[in-house]
Motif scaffolding. Structure first.
Motif, short mmCIF file in Angstrom:
data_model
loop_
_atom_site.label_atom_id
_atom_site.label_comp_id
_atom_site.label_asym_id
_atom_site.label_seq_id
_atom_site.Cartn_x
_atom_site.Cartn_y
_atom_site.Cartn_z
N GLU A 84 -2.77 41.25 -28.28
CA GLU A 84 -1.37 41.27 -28.67
C GLU A 84 -0.82 41.85 -30.34
N ASP A 85 -2.56 41.17 -31.01
CA ASP A 85 -2.65 41.86 -32.16
C ASP A 85 -2.53 43.19 -32.09
N VAL A 86 -4.15 43.67 -31.49
CA VAL A 86 -3.41 45.04 -31.16
C VAL A 86 -2.88 46.04 -30.83
N LEU A 87 -1.82 45.18 -29.52
CA LEU A 87 -0.90 45.68 -29.37
C LEU A 87 -0.35 46.04 -29.99
N SER A 88 0.41 45.21 -31.36
CA SER A 88 1.69 45.24 -32.31
C SER A 88 1.28 45.35 -33.87
N ALA A 104 -1.13 50.22 -21.22
CA ALA A 104 -2.81 50.13 -21.08
C ALA A 104 -3.83 48.94 -21.87
N LEU A 105 -2.47 47.82 -21.16
CA LEU A 105 -3.54 46.95 -21.45
C LEU A 105 -4.56 46.06 -20.89
N PRO A 106 -4.99 46.72 -19.45
CA PRO A 106 -6.03 45.89 -18.93
C PRO A 106 -6.95 46.99 -19.74
N ARG A 107 -7.34 48.12 -19.88
CA ARG A 107 -8.09 49.12 -20.29
C ARG A 107 -8.30 48.44 -22.27
N VAL A 108 -7.35 47.45 -22.55
CA VAL A 108 -7.61 47.26 -23.78
C VAL A 108 -8.71 45.84 -23.91
N ALA A 109 -8.08 45.16 -23.17
CA ALA A 109 -9.23 43.57 -22.61
C ALA A 109 -9.79 44.38 -21.94
N ASP A 110 -10.78 45.74 -21.87
CA ASP A 110 -11.70 45.94 -20.69
C ASP A 110 -12.56 46.34 -22.18
N ILE A 111 -11.94 46.95 -23.17
CA ILE A 111 -12.85 47.48 -24.58
C ILE A 111 -12.84 46.17 -25.35
#
Length: 343
Positions: A84-88, A104-111
């Motif tokens: 949530e920090d990254v996305l907001s 984008a959430l799943p890819r952000v989680a993977d990274i």
């Protein structure tokens, strides 16, 4: 002269150099330079090939937005610890388009799992928390029309202004206004654009200043979108204070948050705050009661000011990590990083 962070190494042709050396798109190059300044080289060094003839590097998180995967890796290096920090905050994707952020959430989680060494359980919990957070941007919980949350209104309006002002000129031009409308899923035809621009540009000089934009945001016709954005933030704050995850706040949790923020309120002050919030006198504070209390102007105890100041303070990283607790209070931490209103 004192340079801002990222000022060293910045020059006007920096975006052109990025395009020439790394083969990133012009939109991505301009975004990266505006965001990171002279530190942009640290970001692009983390770029992966796109597998396309052009752009060669800079895999985008989601189509239609300039945010790239390398920014997530860089954010982790810079102590980002939650999705949530990254996305907001590290990007503005949640604010611009919650559906795009969900995509984008799943890819952000993977990274982030790769960069931070998350196990499966941690990754699953991070995704769950992020989904709950993003859902709030769509008005997951009804809010009262009278709730303005005035402490955040100006700062969030300025965040919006800076996001729309893509060229960093300090003004919004018609093209930038048209672009943001399209990105938010509400494209304007030429007539609509002209009318909207004329409404915001009150001094009729052909450009929208920050003051004009903030005044327009605060106008009656714009309040709903702003309140939805602020309601999402208030929901996160409420959930962080609600450490036992009951869906309500009690006196022990109010006491605990004051200690976490460096202020040890007396039991008498906590009781006064609690009684002010608990308007239906059922012995617990609901989310709706919390938001309504935040909107009040009277703040004799200073508790509202304490919360509001820390909502806007991005330098209190790790405030929740302080292990001290008031007597008789057990803290069950729900968030353990900078992805909260405390960091």
């Amino acid at each position: 002269d004192i340079k801002l962070h990222g000022g060293d190494g910045y020059h006007k042709s920096l975006s052109t150099q990025l395009i020439q050396k790394y083969g990133v798109s012009e939109e991505v190059a301009n975004h990266l330079v505006k965001t990171y300044g002279g530190r942009v080289w640290e970001v692009v060094e983390k770029c992966k090939p796109t597998g396309k003839q052009w752009p060669r590097y800079g895999v985008q998180l989601v189509e239609g937005y300039p945010y790239i995967e390398a920014e997530i890796r860089f954010a982790c290096q810079e102590y980002a610890c939650t999705i949530e920090d990254v996305l907001s905050r590290r990007t503005r994707l949640a604010f611009l388009n919650s559906e795009a952020a969900q995509e984008a959430l799943p890819r952000v989680a993977d990274i982030m799992a790769e960069e931070l060494g998350w196990n499966k359980a941690t990754k699953k919990e991070q995704i769950k928390c992020a989904q709950k957070y993003l859902a709030a941007y769509g008005g997951r919980i009804p809010y009262e029309d009278g709730v303005a949350l005035r402490f955040l209104a100006h700062e969030d309006a300025m965040d919006m202004f800076r996001e729309i002002d893509r060229d960093g000129s300090g003004f919004i031009d018609p093209q930038e206004l048209k672009e943001i409308a399209t990105r938010l899923g509400n494209p304007l035809d030429d007539k609509q654009l002209k009318e909207l621009f004329r409404t915001i540009d009150t001094d009729k000089n052909g450009k929208i200043s920050a003051d004009e934009f903030v005044a327009w945001i605060n106008a009656e016709q714009s309040k709903n979108d702003v309140k939805r954005y602020l309601h999402a933030t208030a929901t996160v704050i409420f959930e962080e204070i609600d450490t036992d995850e009951s869906g309500f706040l009690d006196k022990a949790e109010l006491k605990a948050v004051t200690v976490r923020l460096g202020e040890d309120f007396t039991d008498k002050e906590i009781k006064k705050i609690f009684n002010e919030m608990d308007t239906d006198k059922d012995g617990k504070i609901s989310l709706q009661e919390f938001i309504a209390w935040m909107d009040k102007e009277n703040d004799k105890t200073g508790f509202r000011k304490l919360l509001a100041s820390n909502m806007q303070d991005n330098n209190m990283q790790g405030a929740w990590l302080d292990e001290k607790t008031p007597k008789g209070v057990t803290i069950k931490r729900k968030y353990t990083n900078s992805g909260s209103f405390l960091g």
